[in-house]
Design a protein around this motif. Structure first.
Motif, short mmCIF file in Angstrom:
data_model
loop_
_atom_site.label_atom_id
_atom_site.label_comp_id
_atom_site.label_asym_id
_atom_site.label_seq_id
_atom_site.Cartn_x
_atom_site.Cartn_y
_atom_site.Cartn_z
N GLN A 38 0.82 -1.21 0.00
CA GLN A 38 0.00 0.00 0.00
C GLN A 38 0.86 1.26 0.00
OE1 GLN A 38 -2.70 -0.42 3.31
NE2 GLN A 38 -3.61 -2.27 2.45
N SER A 39 1.94 1.25 0.76
CA SER A 39 2.77 2.46 0.85
C SER A 39 3.50 2.77 -0.46
CB SER A 39 3.78 2.34 2.00
OG SER A 39 4.78 1.40 1.69
N PHE A 40 3.73 1.75 -1.29
CA PHE A 40 4.37 1.97 -2.59
C PHE A 40 3.36 2.05 -3.73
CE2 PHE A 40 8.14 0.59 -0.27
CZ PHE A 40 9.09 1.46 -0.75
N GLY A 41 2.07 1.94 -3.42
CA GLY A 41 1.03 2.11 -4.44
C GLY A 41 0.71 0.87 -5.25
N PHE A 42 1.07 -0.31 -4.77
CA PHE A 42 0.72 -1.55 -5.46
C PHE A 42 -0.67 -2.00 -5.01
CE2 PHE A 42 5.46 -2.13 -5.14
CZ PHE A 42 5.72 -1.92 -6.48
N GLU A 43 -1.32 -2.78 -5.85
CA GLU A 43 -2.63 -3.31 -5.49
C GLU A 43 -2.52 -4.44 -4.46
OE1 GLU A 43 -5.06 -4.31 -8.84
OE2 GLU A 43 -4.58 -2.44 -9.86
N GLY A 44 -1.38 -5.10 -4.41
CA GLY A 44 -1.19 -6.18 -3.45
C GLY A 44 -1.74 -7.51 -3.90
#
Length: 173
Positions: A38-44
């Motif tokens: 989340q902190s790097f902007g990925f959907e996970g």
């Protein structure tokens, strides 16, 4: 207690790209995985793994999102692994790989262990530095030089194109 991590994108540029994250020591590695993505902007949504690391950032035991061993060995998973069972003041480093097709690689280090702050929601994104690129940095892998090992075969005067002495007919099934 609260673990403070710095997650640094492993890249070959001079640009530092990292996130400082606080998380409870009793949270799981899956919780840390979610905080990092989340902190790097990925959907996970992609596969990921943590690897226990030593001081030289050498990759050790894998702790994966899912147990894909089909019961052949004891594999630890992120959801079952609590942070304080893997990390402490003497063991502070993890390597985190997200999306095995793109190989986003992060060096994750436990920087500090502090008391929980009342009124703070955890995990907590403390600090952001740098923008993540559109695509994962390319990795350059360097292998050891094995040329000297290959030279030992040159001394045997072995002709690799001569198949007449290999006795295939005798041992053919």
């Amino acid at each position: 207690m609260i673990y403070r991590f710095r997650a640094i994108l492993d890249n070959d540029t001079e640009d530092d790209i990292f996130r400082d994250i606080e998380i409870r020591e009793t949270d799981s590695l899956e919780d840390l995985h979610n905080a990092i993505t989340q902190s790097f902007g990925f959907e996970g949504l992609e596969m990921a793994s943590f690897y226990v690391s030593n001081e030289d950032w050498e990759q050790g035991e894998e702790i994966s999102m899912y147990d894909v061993s089909e019961g052949h060995n004891d594999t630890r998973t992120m959801s079952e692994t609590i942070l304080n069972t893997v990390l402490d003041q003497s063991q502070t480093k993890l390597i985190y790989v997200y999306d095995f097709l793109s190989m986003w690689t992060f060096l994750v280090e436990l920087a500090e262990i502090v008391e929980e702050t009342e009124g703070t929601d955890y995990p907590n994104l403390m600090f952001v530095h740098g923008q993540i690129p559109d695509s994962a940095p390319e990795k350059t892998f360097e292998a050891e030089n094995f040329d000297d090992d290959l030279n030992e075969f040159n001394d045997d005067e072995l002709d690799v194109d001569d198949y007449s002495d290999l006795d295939f007919d005798e041992n053919w099934n």
